[in-house]
Design a protein around this motif. Structure first.
Motif, mmCIF file in Angstrom:
data_model
loop_
_atom_site.group_PDB
_atom_site.id
_atom_site.type_symbol
_atom_site.label_atom_id
_atom_site.label_comp_id
_atom_site.label_asym_id
_atom_site.label_seq_id
_atom_site.Cartn_x
_atom_site.Cartn_y
_atom_site.Cartn_z
ATOM 1 N N ASN A 286 16.822 84.872 102.931
ATOM 2 C CA ASN A 286 16.750 86.316 103.099
ATOM 3 C C ASN A 286 16.949 86.697 104.558
ATOM 4 O OD1 ASN A 286 14.938 89.022 103.435
ATOM 5 N ND2 ASN A 286 16.038 88.938 101.484
ATOM 6 N N THR A 287 16.420 85.894 105.457
ATOM 7 C CA THR A 287 16.638 86.147 106.888
ATOM 8 C C THR A 287 18.121 86.044 107.206
ATOM 9 O OG1 THR A 287 14.435 85.308 107.398
ATOM 10 C CG2 THR A 287 15.997 85.447 109.235
ATOM 11 N N GLU B 92 20.595 86.461 105.120
ATOM 12 C CA GLU B 92 21.277 87.577 104.456
ATOM 13 C C GLU B 92 21.200 88.856 105.278
ATOM 14 O OE1 GLU B 92 19.152 87.526 100.753
ATOM 15 O OE2 GLU B 92 20.155 85.683 100.099
ATOM 16 N N TRP B 93 20.116 89.050 106.024
ATOM 17 C CA TRP B 93 19.950 90.266 106.817
ATOM 18 C C TRP B 93 20.576 90.171 108.207
ATOM 19 C CZ3 TRP B 93 18.441 95.190 105.953
ATOM 20 C CH2 TRP B 93 17.995 95.469 104.662
ATOM 21 N N TRP C 212 12.266 94.692 114.216
ATOM 22 C CA TRP C 212 12.895 93.880 113.163
ATOM 23 C C TRP C 212 12.300 92.473 113.152
ATOM 24 C CZ3 TRP C 212 15.829 89.396 112.731
ATOM 25 C CH2 TRP C 212 16.501 89.211 111.516
ATOM 26 N N ARG D 297 10.239 90.561 110.233
ATOM 27 C CA ARG D 297 10.595 89.255 109.672
ATOM 28 C C ARG D 297 9.408 88.288 109.739
ATOM 29 N NH1 ARG D 297 14.234 89.822 106.115
ATOM 30 N NH2 ARG D 297 13.653 87.659 105.786
ATOM 31 N N GLN E 95 11.445 95.410 108.413
ATOM 32 C CA GLN E 95 12.740 94.967 108.929
ATOM 33 C C GLN E 95 13.889 95.788 108.352
ATOM 34 O OE1 GLN E 95 15.392 92.709 107.386
ATOM 35 N NE2 GLN E 95 14.551 93.499 105.482
ATOM 36 N N ALA E 96 13.768 96.216 107.106
ATOM 37 C CA ALA E 96 14.821 97.049 106.508
ATOM 38 C C ALA E 96 14.910 98.404 107.214
ATOM 39 C CB ALA E 96 14.574 97.238 105.014
ATOM 40 N N SER F 186 16.535 97.880 110.617
ATOM 41 C CA SER F 186 17.983 97.698 110.458
ATOM 42 C C SER F 186 18.666 99.020 110.165
ATOM 43 C CB SER F 186 18.275 96.710 109.326
ATOM 44 O OG SER F 186 17.845 95.429 109.655
#
Length: 129
Positions: free
Chosen positions: A52-53, A55-56, A83, A87, A108-109, A112
């Motif tokens: 997931n990290t 992917e972001w 961010w 995480r 984090q979303a 971003s």
């Protein structure tokens, strides 16, 4: 120059590197042998944290740098630090149980999204003027 953004970028890469090491440690601790991608919940959570990290990162890093270039190095770095904190919260929560990953993910979303919207707005403003 964009020294603060460079520092945040390096910290984000260090965090990702740590998640990679954590997957290796989890493989050893749980006995999940490569190339298996499942088999023990602790390993699966560690692997998903790393993935997931990853992917972001393609969302976060370009947005971070475009925000820094077109708007502000210091503000980009501050949001980038949020961010990273998100995480870390995600890592800690998800390591305990999948249901606890939400708060870190949201932090984090939102960071971003703020970077992306800020970069888009700054670029659009420059194009218009």
């Amino acid at each position: 120059m964009h020294h603060l953004t460079a520092l945040v970028t390096l910290l984000a890469i260090a965090l990702y590197f740590y998640t990679s090491i954590n997957v290796s440690r989890s493989r050893v601790a749980t006995g999940v042998k490569a190339p298996a991608m499942s088999g023990h919940p602790d390993f699966e959570r560690a692997f998903r944290i790393q993935m997931n990290t990853l992917e972001w990162m393609p969302i976060f890093l370009p947005s971070l740098w475009l925000f820094a270039i077109y708007f502000s190095d210091a503000i980009a770095a501050a949001i980038g630090a949020v961010w990273i904190i998100g995480r870390i919260v995600y890592f800690i929560g998800y390591s305990k149980e999948a249901a606890k990953r939400g708060p870190g993910f949201a932090i984090q979303a939102m960071a971003s999204l703020a970077l992306w919207i800020g970069a888009l707005g700054a670029v659009a403003w420059r194009l218009a003027h």
